[in-house]
Write a protein that holds these residues in place. Structure first.
Motif, PDB file in Angstrom:
ATOM      1  N   LEU A 374       0.807  -1.317  -0.130  1.00  9.87           N
ATOM      2  CA  LEU A 374      -0.034  -0.092  -0.042  1.00  9.87           C
ATOM      3  C   LEU A 374       0.857   0.984  -0.045  1.00  9.87           C
ATOM      4  O   LEU A 374       0.639   2.333  -0.700  1.00  9.87           O
ATOM      5  CB  LEU A 374      -0.871  -0.042   1.339  1.00  9.87           C
ATOM      6  CG  LEU A 374      -1.954   1.078   1.136  1.00  9.87           C
ATOM      7  CD1 LEU A 374      -2.918   0.813   0.069  1.00  9.87           C
ATOM      8  CD2 LEU A 374      -3.037   1.206   2.540  1.00  9.87           C
ATOM      9  N   ARG A 375       1.877   1.064   0.972  1.00  2.42           N
ATOM     10  CA  ARG A 375       2.865   2.323   1.010  1.00  2.42           C
ATOM     11  C   ARG A 375       3.529   2.584  -0.684  1.00  2.42           C
ATOM     12  O   ARG A 375       3.783   3.897  -0.969  1.00  2.42           O
ATOM     13  CB  ARG A 375       3.949   2.176   1.898  1.00  2.42           C
ATOM     14  CG  ARG A 375       3.587   2.299   3.192  1.00  2.42           C
ATOM     15  CD  ARG A 375       4.452   2.106   4.148  1.00  2.42           C
ATOM     16  NE  ARG A 375       4.172   2.143   5.460  1.00  2.42           N
ATOM     17  CZ  ARG A 375       3.618   1.138   6.171  1.00  2.42           C
ATOM     18  NH1 ARG A 375       4.021  -0.138   5.664  1.00  2.42           N
ATOM     19  NH2 ARG A 375       3.340   1.413   7.503  1.00  2.42           N
ATOM     20  N   SER A 376       3.580   1.609  -1.496  1.00  4.62           N
ATOM     21  CA  SER A 376       4.407   1.670  -2.688  1.00  4.62           C
ATOM     22  C   SER A 376       3.173   2.183  -3.825  1.00  4.62           C
ATOM     23  O   SER A 376       3.697   3.390  -4.390  1.00  4.62           O
ATOM     24  CB  SER A 376       4.788   0.453  -3.205  1.00  4.62           C
ATOM     25  OG  SER A 376       5.788  -0.236  -2.382  1.00  4.62           O
ATOM     26  N   LEU A 377       2.090   2.081  -3.541  1.00  3.96           N
ATOM     27  CA  LEU A 377       0.846   2.789  -4.128  1.00  3.96           C
ATOM     28  C   LEU A 377       0.696   3.766  -3.900  1.00  3.96           C
ATOM     29  O   LEU A 377       0.616   5.072  -4.836  1.00  3.96           O
ATOM     30  CB  LEU A 377      -0.335   1.858  -4.220  1.00  3.96           C
ATOM     31  CG  LEU A 377      -0.192   0.516  -4.734  1.00  3.96           C
ATOM     32  CD1 LEU A 377      -1.831  -0.074  -4.379  1.00  3.96           C
ATOM     33  CD2 LEU A 377      -0.151   0.383  -6.110  1.00  3.96           C
ATOM     34  N   ILE A 378       0.690   4.531  -2.663  1.00  3.53           N
ATOM     35  CA  ILE A 378       0.701   5.847  -2.137  1.00  3.53           C
ATOM     36  C   ILE A 378       1.652   6.847  -2.894  1.00  3.53           C
ATOM     37  O   ILE A 378       1.634   7.686  -3.305  1.00  3.53           O
ATOM     38  CB  ILE A 378       0.650   5.915  -0.603  1.00  3.53           C
ATOM     39  CG1 ILE A 378      -0.593   5.187  -0.198  1.00  3.53           C
ATOM     40  CG2 ILE A 378       0.594   7.351  -0.379  1.00  3.53           C
ATOM     41  CD1 ILE A 378      -0.784   5.103   1.386  1.00  3.53           C
ATOM     42  N   THR A 379       2.990   6.166  -2.844  1.00  6.87           N
ATOM     43  CA  THR A 379       4.323   6.801  -3.322  1.00  6.87           C
ATOM     44  C   THR A 379       4.115   7.158  -4.751  1.00  6.87           C
ATOM     45  O   THR A 379       4.521   8.248  -5.448  1.00  6.87           O
ATOM     46  CB  THR A 379       5.387   6.293  -2.968  1.00  6.87           C
ATOM     47  OG1 THR A 379       5.568   5.979  -1.543  1.00  6.87           O
ATOM     48  CG2 THR A 379       6.724   7.187  -3.419  1.00  6.87           C
ATOM     49  N   LYS A 404      -5.367   3.945   8.626  1.00  9.66           N
ATOM     50  CA  LYS A 404      -4.356   4.926   9.033  1.00  9.66           C
ATOM     51  C   LYS A 404      -3.663   4.988   7.598  1.00  9.66           C
ATOM     52  O   LYS A 404      -3.073   6.224   7.346  1.00  9.66           O
ATOM     53  CB  LYS A 404      -3.477   4.436  10.028  1.00  9.66           C
ATOM     54  CG  LYS A 404      -4.481   4.334  11.405  1.00  9.66           C
ATOM     55  CD  LYS A 404      -3.450   3.987  12.752  1.00  9.66           C
ATOM     56  CE  LYS A 404      -4.181   3.930  13.964  1.00  9.66           C
ATOM     57  NZ  LYS A 404      -3.490   3.477  15.103  1.00  9.66           N
ATOM     58  N   THR A 405      -3.246   3.836   7.093  1.00 10.32           N
ATOM     59  CA  THR A 405      -2.089   4.009   6.006  1.00 10.32           C
ATOM     60  C   THR A 405      -2.808   4.674   4.637  1.00 10.32           C
ATOM     61  O   THR A 405      -2.189   5.529   4.194  1.00 10.32           O
ATOM     62  CB  THR A 405      -1.667   2.603   5.481  1.00 10.32           C
ATOM     63  OG1 THR A 405      -0.985   2.092   6.804  1.00 10.32           O
ATOM     64  CG2 THR A 405      -0.416   2.951   4.524  1.00 10.32           C
ATOM     65  N   VAL A 406      -4.072   4.426   4.474  1.00 11.48           N
ATOM     66  CA  VAL A 406      -4.742   4.830   3.263  1.00 11.48           C
ATOM     67  C   VAL A 406      -5.052   6.299   3.517  1.00 11.48           C
ATOM     68  O   VAL A 406      -5.315   7.078   2.342  1.00 11.48           O
ATOM     69  CB  VAL A 406      -6.038   4.128   3.100  1.00 11.48           C
ATOM     70  CG1 VAL A 406      -7.228   4.701   4.142  1.00 11.48           C
ATOM     71  CG2 VAL A 406      -6.682   4.100   1.521  1.00 11.48           C
ATOM     72  N   ARG A 407      -4.838   6.892   4.570  1.00  8.76           N
ATOM     73  CA  ARG A 407      -4.796   8.403   4.173  1.00  8.76           C
ATOM     74  C   ARG A 407      -3.675   9.026   3.316  1.00  8.76           C
ATOM     75  O   ARG A 407      -3.881  10.397   3.453  1.00  8.76           O
ATOM     76  CB  ARG A 407      -4.647   8.846   5.794  1.00  8.76           C
ATOM     77  CG  ARG A 407      -6.006   8.643   6.765  1.00  8.76           C
ATOM     78  CD  ARG A 407      -5.827   9.121   8.272  1.00  8.76           C
ATOM     79  NE  ARG A 407      -4.948   8.433   8.955  1.00  8.76           N
ATOM     80  CZ  ARG A 407      -4.604   8.586  10.295  1.00  8.76           C
ATOM     81  NH1 ARG A 407      -5.554   9.548  10.834  1.00  8.76           N
ATOM     82  NH2 ARG A 407      -3.836   8.035  11.110  1.00  8.76           N
TER      83      ARG A 407
END
Length: 590
Positions: A374-379, A404-407
């Motif tokens: 998920l963090r890779s997609l956010i970046t 919390k991460t999807v924010r």
């Protein structure tokens, strides 16, 4: 529009009349109905008054979707009797579902196609512009197409399905002229019995289909040939068509890159030439069977400027010139984390600077593969407004950490999450509430729990039961916020489906509810009296934890005091193992 079992009543128009609403202008009522979030809200709004119902019928019946035989017969019968409602229908989708038996499918097809034919012949659907037949088999009575062509003069888009039975010779389906859209859905029955139909150029059905599309429909703007199978069918005659206004092309598990003999090294593949001849294409959807990725690299860089692409990761990598224009990307096949890392996918998506919609799925090899996913997609995709994420095979996210991460997606408005539930994680309702509180920008989102690919290890053995049973739980949620953007309430619809072993059947259930997301300190939010104390005890918050600790300490204190009071009045018991002796009797000496 989606109908329930009482659709016959909904079309009767027997609603209450309130004189206070009879002076509202009809245009204003239509604007109000158009701004409502769901069709159920539009229906409830219309049921408040006969006057309102008659004015918002154009919004309520603009799109009609019929999913069962009862809905088809009741609703189509109502449209025959109510021309004032039928004249508002612009789109109609008929998808009657039946059992897996071929005989039942044919019987269902006959009942529904007859009802559609009778309705079209009444000339009531004079405003119908799009009709889609999405049953498991083709219409049994194919004169339904004749009735639609004659009774619906504005019909410009048709869609149909093909299963075990092909359209008859000289079917009325192939008599349409100057269509703007055509959809053909190939069901599993087609792949089982007629997979080579399009390969044979002498096949009458195939020839009539392509003659209609290529010769008599030069103004096509949308063409869909969809189907799912491991063995694709061949539709190479598609490359002979030239539609200058074509904007959307969707191809499922069909093969087009079929050329007899060997091409010259300087000669392009026929499908590449077809794409270059349609510069107005805006949406393109391919499968891994359609064309090999290496051939896509020969496409003229200036020939296409797509805004939406659906295909495989390799196909998207072969089209680097389109990356700067794409706004929507869908990966049709799940990515195996054993073969493709999340960082590799993120590196490709990072070059899509205008990407706002993403549909992607992963098949996890281990429970820990989703750590940086998920963090890779956010970046790589900071501007996403719509995200559909599926992680199958193994448990992935815990909903608390995910919320919390999807924010990290600051512009995300809609979310569709499908995962294997983490052992001991929250339920659908509590997980959805946590996501809504952490991400109040979301207006609509869905949450689905799917079963793993194989049963998870259990701390105990059940040799005689296949446990756990395949189960699927899904929920669709609508978030309402106040004028400050703070969450107020969460409207949810949950559906649960359980497949019993040994062919015992399928159990399903659903429920609707509304959760209040305001803080408990909000005026009027917290309950008073004994109910307030009980709700505080079970509340998952710091105050609830403190209350439970106080109760636990009070329980220990009560037990100790009770033991002290009970034992205070009792004499001390003699020690075990110590013999007691009677006191000596003293006698005086004589």
């Amino acid at each position: 529009m989606f109908w329930n079992n009482d659709s016959k009543f909904l079309g009767s128009g027997h609603v209450h009349n309130h004189s206070s609403l009879t002076y509202t202008p009809g245009d204003l009522l239509i604007e109000i109905a158009s701004s409502l979030e769901s069709l159920s809200d539009v229906l409830n709004f219309g049921l408040t008054s006969n006057y309102i119902y008659s004015n918002i019928s154009s919004v309520l019946y603009e799109k009609v979707t019929l999913d069962t035989i009862e809905q088809c017969t009741h609703t189509l019968g109502m449209l025959q009797r109510r021309p004032d409602i039928a004249r508002h229908v612009r789109e109609m989708v008929v998808r009657p579902r039946s059992t897996k038996h071929l005989r039942d499918k044919i019987l269902t097809s006959g009942i529904v196609s007859s009802a559609v034919r009778d309705t079209a012949m009444t000339m009531r659907l004079d405003a119908l512009r799009k009709f889609v037949w999405d049953a498991d088999e083709k219409p049994r009575y194919e004169d339904m197409w004749f009735a639609l062509r004659i009774g619906c003069p504005q019909l410009q888009y048709i869609g149909t399905t093909v299963g075990h039975h092909l359209p008859v010779l000289n079917s009325h389906l192939f008599d349409f002229v100057d269509l703007s859209g055509f959809s053909l859905i190939l069901k599993q029955g087609f792949y089982d019995t007629h997979v080579d139909m399009f390969l044979d150029e002498d096949n009458v059905t195939s020839r009539q289909l392509w003659d209609m599309l290529i010769k008599r429909c030069p103004n096509l703007t949308e063409l869909i040939i969809e189907g799912v199978s491991t063995l694709p069918t061949d539709v190479h005659l598609l490359v002979e068509g030239r539609w200058p206004h074509l904007q959307k092309l969707v191809l499922g598990d069909v093969s087009i890159d079929w050329v007899p003999g060997i091409l010259n090294i300087t000669q392009k593949r026929p499908f590449i030439s077809f794409l270059e001849a349609h510069p107005n294409l805006d949406t393109l959807s391919l499968s891994r069977h359609t064309i090999q990725p290496t051939y896509l690299s020969t496409l003229d860089p200036d020939s296409l400027q797509l805004s939406s692409f659906s295909g495989t990761l390799q196909q998207l990598q072969a089209l680097p010139n389109l990356h700067s224009h794409l706004k929507s990307v869908t990966f049709r096949e799940p990515m195996q984390t054993r073969e493709i890392s999340a960082q590799a996918v993120a590196g490709l998506l990072q070059g899509l600077s205008h990407l706002t919609e993403l549909r992607i799925s992963f098949m996890l090899h281990s429970m820990y593969d989703s750590g940086n996913l998920l963090r890779s997609l956010i970046t790589s995709c900071p501007h996403l407004r719509h995200l559909e994420l599926t992680c199958g095979n193994k448990p992935s996210f815990q909903l608390d950490a995910f919320s919390k991460t999807v924010r990290g997606f600051p512009k995300l408005r809609t979310l569709h999450l499908t995962i294997v539930k983490y052992p001991g994680d929250e339920t659908l309702s509590s997980g959805a509430a946590r996501i809504a509180r952490s991400n109040p920008r979301l207006t609509n989102f869905t949450l689905t729990f799917i079963p793993p690919s194989y049963p998870l290890p259990l701390p105990f053995a059940l040799p005689y039961l296949p446990f756990p049973f395949p189960a699927r739980a899904s929920g669709s949620f609508t978030l309402t916020c106040d004028q400050h953007g703070l969450p107020l309430s969460l409207k949810g619809l949950e559906q649960f489906r359980l497949i019993w072993p040994w062919g015992l059947g399928v159990s399903s259930s659903s429920k609707r509810y509304v959760n209040d997301l305001r803080p408990l300190s909000f005026p009027g939010r917290r309950k008073t009296g004994i109910k307030g104390v009980l709700s505080l005890i079970v509340e998952r918050s710091s105050a609830g934890e403190e209350m439970r600790m106080i109760l636990f300490c009070a329980l220990l204190l009560s037990l100790s005091m009770w033991g002290f009071i009970v034992n205070r009045g009792k004499p001390c018991a003699p020690r075990s193992g110590v013999a007691t002796q009677a006191p000596p009797i003293l006698t005086p000496n004589p």
